[in-house]
Design a protein around this motif. Structure first.
Motif, PDB file in Angstrom:
ATOM      1  N   SER A   8      45.404  35.404  34.141  1.00  0.00           N
ATOM      2  CA  SER A   8      44.374  34.846  33.257  1.00  0.00           C
ATOM      3  C   SER A   8      43.066  35.608  33.477  1.00  0.00           C
ATOM      4  O   SER A   8      42.920  36.375  34.423  1.00  0.00           O
ATOM      5  CB  SER A   8      44.180  33.357  33.560  1.00  0.00           C
ATOM      6  N   ASN A   9      42.112  35.364  32.594  1.00  0.00           N
ATOM      7  CA  ASN A   9      40.816  36.050  32.703  1.00  0.00           C
ATOM      8  C   ASN A   9      40.112  35.701  34.012  1.00  0.00           C
ATOM      9  O   ASN A   9      39.499  36.564  34.642  1.00  0.00           O
ATOM     10  CB  ASN A   9      39.928  35.705  31.512  1.00  0.00           C
ATOM     11  N   GLU A  10      40.198  34.443  34.421  1.00  0.00           N
ATOM     12  CA  GLU A  10      39.564  34.022  35.671  1.00  0.00           C
ATOM     13  C   GLU A  10      40.209  34.719  36.867  1.00  0.00           C
ATOM     14  O   GLU A  10      39.519  35.151  37.788  1.00  0.00           O
ATOM     15  CB  GLU A  10      39.648  32.501  35.849  1.00  0.00           C
ATOM     16  N   GLU A  11      41.541  34.825  36.835  1.00  0.00           N
ATOM     17  CA  GLU A  11      42.245  35.505  37.921  1.00  0.00           C
ATOM     18  C   GLU A  11      41.908  37.000  37.944  1.00  0.00           C
ATOM     19  O   GLU A  11      41.767  37.591  39.010  1.00  0.00           O
ATOM     20  CB  GLU A  11      43.753  35.313  37.779  1.00  0.00           C
ATOM     21  N   LEU A  13      39.065  38.353  36.922  1.00  0.00           N
ATOM     22  CA  LEU A  13      37.703  38.500  37.447  1.00  0.00           C
ATOM     23  C   LEU A  13      37.677  38.328  38.966  1.00  0.00           C
ATOM     24  O   LEU A  13      36.970  39.059  39.669  1.00  0.00           O
ATOM     25  CB  LEU A  13      36.773  37.497  36.768  1.00  0.00           C
ATOM     26  N   LYS A  14      38.455  37.362  39.477  1.00  0.00           N
ATOM     27  CA  LYS A  14      38.516  37.146  40.924  1.00  0.00           C
ATOM     28  C   LYS A  14      39.149  38.351  41.614  1.00  0.00           C
ATOM     29  O   LYS A  14      38.659  38.816  42.656  1.00  0.00           O
ATOM     30  CB  LYS A  14      39.317  35.880  41.216  1.00  0.00           C
ATOM     31  N   THR A  15      40.231  38.880  41.032  1.00  0.00           N
ATOM     32  CA  THR A  15      40.894  40.051  41.600  1.00  0.00           C
ATOM     33  C   THR A  15      39.970  41.263  41.582  1.00  0.00           C
ATOM     34  O   THR A  15      39.919  42.033  42.540  1.00  0.00           O
ATOM     35  CB  THR A  15      42.182  40.355  40.813  1.00  0.00           C
ATOM     36  N   LYS A  16      39.221  41.412  40.502  1.00  0.00           N
ATOM     37  CA  LYS A  16      38.278  42.533  40.408  1.00  0.00           C
ATOM     38  C   LYS A  16      37.201  42.421  41.491  1.00  0.00           C
ATOM     39  O   LYS A  16      36.863  43.412  42.141  1.00  0.00           O
ATOM     40  CB  LYS A  16      37.635  42.563  39.024  1.00  0.00           C
ATOM     41  N   LYS A  17      36.692  41.212  41.685  1.00  0.00           N
ATOM     42  CA  LYS A  17      35.659  41.003  42.700  1.00  0.00           C
ATOM     43  C   LYS A  17      36.204  41.320  44.095  1.00  0.00           C
ATOM     44  O   LYS A  17      35.551  42.012  44.884  1.00  0.00           O
ATOM     45  CB  LYS A  17      35.167  39.556  42.639  1.00  0.00           C
ATOM     46  N   LEU A  75      40.546  43.577  31.101  1.00  0.00           N
ATOM     47  CA  LEU A  75      39.414  42.707  30.751  1.00  0.00           C
ATOM     48  C   LEU A  75      38.764  43.130  29.450  1.00  0.00           C
ATOM     49  O   LEU A  75      38.373  42.306  28.629  1.00  0.00           O
ATOM     50  CB  LEU A  75      38.387  42.691  31.894  1.00  0.00           C
ATOM     51  N   SER A  78      40.759  42.016  26.505  1.00  0.00           N
ATOM     52  CA  SER A  78      40.658  40.581  26.230  1.00  0.00           C
ATOM     53  C   SER A  78      39.255  40.173  25.794  1.00  0.00           C
ATOM     54  O   SER A  78      39.006  39.012  25.519  1.00  0.00           O
ATOM     55  CB  SER A  78      41.090  39.766  27.436  1.00  0.00           C
ATOM     56  N   LEU A  80      36.253  40.634  27.527  1.00  0.00           N
ATOM     57  CA  LEU A  80      35.279  40.258  28.568  1.00  0.00           C
ATOM     58  C   LEU A  80      34.506  41.448  29.071  1.00  0.00           C
ATOM     59  O   LEU A  80      34.827  42.520  29.141  1.00  0.00           O
ATOM     60  CB  LEU A  80      35.978  39.577  29.736  1.00  0.00           C
TER      61      LEU A  80
END
Length: 80
Positions: A8-11, A13-17, A75, A78, A80
């Motif tokens: 998902s988009n949240e996952e 973003l977390k993985t990217k961070k 990202l 999608s 973002l």
């Protein structure tokens, strides 16, 4: 681990961070080891073969960088 396209988009973003943090740490270790090895070589304490460890870390930095590029691509696709 899931495929990048399945996250998902949240996952993403977390993985990217997390990957960005790991890449920063790897680069910091790489710089520190290289500087320390050069200082030891200048002092005559070590041989040139010890530089193999920082050179191997470059591979991990490149793999992490490629992973971050794939995440950014996903990202962007999608919106973002």
């Amino acid at each position: 681990m899931k495929n990048i396209s399945e996250l998902s988009n949240e996952e993403l973003l977390k993985t990217k961070k997390n990957n960005s943090l790991v890449r920063g740490m790897l680069i910091a270790f790489l710089i520190a080891l290289t500087v320390l090895n050069h200082v030891n070589i200048i002092n005559g304490d070590q041989h040139w073969s010890v530089l193999a460890i920082p050179l191997c870390l470059i591979l991990f930095v490149l793999l992490n960088h490629n992973s971050l590029k794939k995440i950014d691509k996903e990202l962007n696709s999608s919106g973002l």
